[in-house]
Motif scaffolding. Structure first.
Motif, PDB file in Angstrom:
ATOM      1  N   UNK A 101      36.888  45.498  33.356  1.00 54.66           N
ATOM      2  CA  UNK A 101      35.770  45.781  34.259  1.00 54.66           C
ATOM      3  C   UNK A 101      34.876  44.564  34.471  1.00 54.66           C
ATOM      4  N   UNK A 102      35.415  43.383  34.281  1.00 55.74           N
ATOM      5  CA  UNK A 102      34.630  42.180  34.490  1.00 55.74           C
ATOM      6  C   UNK A 102      34.316  41.944  35.960  1.00 55.74           C
ATOM      7  N   UNK A 103      33.163  41.329  36.193  1.00 55.23           N
ATOM      8  CA  UNK A 103      32.706  41.011  37.545  1.00 55.23           C
ATOM      9  C   UNK A 103      32.385  39.522  37.605  1.00 55.23           C
ATOM     10  N   UNK A 104      32.835  38.881  38.671  1.00 50.01           N
ATOM     11  CA  UNK A 104      32.554  37.459  38.870  1.00 50.01           C
ATOM     12  C   UNK A 104      31.901  37.288  40.234  1.00 50.01           C
ATOM     13  N   UNK A 105      30.766  36.626  40.252  1.00 51.00           N
ATOM     14  CA  UNK A 105      30.089  36.326  41.504  1.00 51.00           C
ATOM     15  C   UNK A 105      29.923  34.827  41.656  1.00 51.00           C
ATOM     16  N   UNK A 106      30.287  34.299  42.802  1.00 53.70           N
ATOM     17  CA  UNK A 106      30.199  32.856  43.057  1.00 53.70           C
ATOM     18  C   UNK A 106      29.137  32.600  44.111  1.00 53.70           C
ATOM     19  N   UNK A 107      28.196  31.745  43.773  1.00 60.47           N
ATOM     20  CA  UNK A 107      27.124  31.351  44.678  1.00 60.47           C
ATOM     21  C   UNK A 107      27.297  29.874  45.001  1.00 60.47           C
ATOM     22  N   UNK A 159      29.535  47.802  35.730  1.00 61.77           N
ATOM     23  CA  UNK A 159      30.170  46.773  36.552  1.00 61.77           C
ATOM     24  C   UNK A 159      30.000  47.059  38.037  1.00 61.77           C
ATOM     25  N   UNK A 160      30.054  48.333  38.421  1.00 61.12           N
ATOM     26  CA  UNK A 160      29.841  48.676  39.834  1.00 61.12           C
ATOM     27  C   UNK A 160      28.420  48.335  40.267  1.00 61.12           C
ATOM     28  N   UNK A 161      27.467  48.594  39.397  1.00 58.03           N
ATOM     29  CA  UNK A 161      26.075  48.280  39.704  1.00 58.03           C
ATOM     30  C   UNK A 161      25.873  46.773  39.839  1.00 58.03           C
ATOM     31  N   UNK A 162      26.474  46.015  38.944  1.00 58.39           N
ATOM     32  CA  UNK A 162      26.373  44.557  39.012  1.00 58.39           C
ATOM     33  C   UNK A 162      26.985  44.040  40.313  1.00 58.39           C
ATOM     34  N   UNK A 163      28.176  44.515  40.635  1.00 57.35           N
ATOM     35  CA  UNK A 163      28.846  44.060  41.850  1.00 57.35           C
ATOM     36  C   UNK A 163      27.999  44.367  43.084  1.00 57.35           C
ATOM     37  N   UNK A 192      20.813  41.249  28.944  1.00 52.69           N
ATOM     38  CA  UNK A 192      21.659  40.126  29.347  1.00 52.69           C
ATOM     39  C   UNK A 192      22.163  40.327  30.773  1.00 52.69           C
ATOM     40  N   UNK A 193      22.649  41.547  31.047  1.00 50.51           N
ATOM     41  CA  UNK A 193      23.169  41.849  32.382  1.00 50.51           C
ATOM     42  C   UNK A 193      22.068  41.724  33.428  1.00 50.51           C
ATOM     43  N   UNK A 194      20.906  42.283  33.118  1.00 50.18           N
ATOM     44  CA  UNK A 194      19.785  42.226  34.057  1.00 50.18           C
ATOM     45  C   UNK A 194      19.353  40.796  34.318  1.00 50.18           C
TER      46      UNK A 194
END
Length: 398
Positions: free
Chosen positions: A74-80, A53-57, A119-121
């Motif tokens: 440990x979920x991560x949300x990114x808004x574009x 999750x830290x890497x994704x963030x 999936x994450x990548x």
């Protein structure tokens, strides 16, 4: 998670000229493959996705997204947010690895044998791709990187944390690895994956253990399908998924075992409204054996059912951009797996599509998630990024 096929496809799949994904440089693919390998070397169990999750963030912030961490664990949300007015759509990627207990013919350590590292990548790759095209982007894209899919706890936890309270998507989309040929997509309009129900039967008396053993056998006999074991079994399963009207269009996958003077059981069925029917059958069997009690949860874990309208729209889009030969419909649900993406689809419409990761001329187990031999073709990463970047762009336009 499951599925299969044979053959191969070129990695250089291109989208139509209207798709933003068409403009992704090939140099990006190697960078994303490196990211996937990094994640793969550091698998983390459900609920323990600290490093991932830290890497994704970090990746999302570097791309310029508005990032929130610690959502549902440990979920991560990114808004574009795009430069043009449009709809809000979401994309979900799961991050956790598979425990040894959940591996088929696997090892003794936690490993990425379900494709969540891909999936994450792919989710990161889509976010980075669209961020570079922000001026052309309409609406907003909400990237949901989910923990705890293998435990079926992550989606519920993220929803409980209000993941969509401030930014409310109109729909949500996801890819999952499957052993179709690399470069191929299998859509699931009207289908998906079954939910799960479980329970116990309590027996008493001097012959309770003997009755429990017999009752477990009778409950197990309610099943209509058996788990595939050999590669030939898996090939047959996939063939049935790709044809309408096969036995997989209606099934019960039942597991039951005696537990001292009682019976433990768990099952999946399709369609999901069969749960009441199966529960009644178990109660009748238990009553015949003089059971003291039959216990079920209040509700089964729900099936993941992909809405036909959105699924068919994606199928048409992929046929236009990827090609007819690489866009396959499925006509049944896989009996042996579930998905807590179901909880997101219960909140809003969306799609769930299988991305082919099977290498040309490879055994089907190398492309079948959860098998110890799982070894996906990394060319699928760039293919998935291009297709979903274009699709999300298309859906954001309304």
């Amino acid at each position: 998670m499951v599925l299969g096929g044979a053959g191969g496809a070129a990695a250089g799949v291109l989208l139509g000229p209207a798709g933003i994904g068409h403009a992704v440089p090939r140099s990006v693919d190697q960078d994303l493959i490196g990211l996937r390998r990094d994640i793969h070397r550091h698998p983390e169990l459900a609920g323990q996705e600290v490093r991932t999750s830290a890497l994704v963030a970090q990746q999302l912030r570097a791309a310029g997204l508005d990032v929130t961490t610690g959502v549902g664990g440990h979920g991560v949300v990114g808004v574009l947010t795009g430069a043009r007015r449009g709809r809000t759509v979401a994309y979900r990627a799961d991050m956790d690895a598979v425990s040894p207990q959940e591996q088929i013919e696997g090892g003794t350590t936690t490993a990425h044998l379900c494709g969540h590292d891909l999936h994450t990548t792919i989710g990161v790759g889509i976010a980075r791709t669209l961020a570079r095209q922000r001026r052309r982007l309409a609406g907003r894209i909400v990237f949901v990187f989910q923990p705890g899919e293998e435990s079926l706890a992550g989606a519920r936890a993220m929803l409980g944390d209000g993941v969509f309270d401030e930014v409310r998507p109109a729909e949500i989309h996801a890819l999952h690895c499957g052993p179709f040929p690399v470069g191929t997509f299998a859509t699931t309009a009207g289908f998906g994956l079954p939910g799960q129900d479980r329970g116990t039967v309590t027996l008493t008396g001097p012959d309770a253990a003997a009755k429990a053993a017999a009752l477990a056998g009778d409950i197990a006999a309610l099943g209509t399908v058996a788990r595939p074991v050999t590669s030939a079994d898996l090939e047959h399963l996939v063939g049935e998924l790709e044809r309408p009207g096969t036995p997989l269009s209606r099934f019960v996958f039942m597991q039951a075992q005696p537990a001292g003077t009682g019976v433990r059981f768990a099952y999946r069925c399709w369609p999901q409204d069969r749960h009441a029917e199966v529960r009644d059958a178990i109660r009748r069997l238990a009553a015949w054996y003089g059971a003291d009690a039959v216990t079920f949860p209040a509700e089964p874990f729900p099936a993941m059912v992909c809405p036909p309208r959105e699924g068919q729209a994606l199928h048409r889009y992929l046929r236009h951009t990827v090609g007819d030969s690489r866009t396959l419909p499925t006509y049944a649900a896989v009996p042996f797996s579930g998905e807590d993406f179901a909880l997101f689809l219960n909140r809003m419409p969306g799609t769930y599509t299988y991305l082919g990761v099977r290498r040309p001329r490879s055994d089907i187990k190398t492309g079948y998630p959860h098998f110890g031999a799982f070894d996906p073709d990394e060319r699928a990463i760039g293919i998935g990024v291009r297709a979903m970047a274009g699709w999300l762009t298309h859906r954001g336009q309304g």
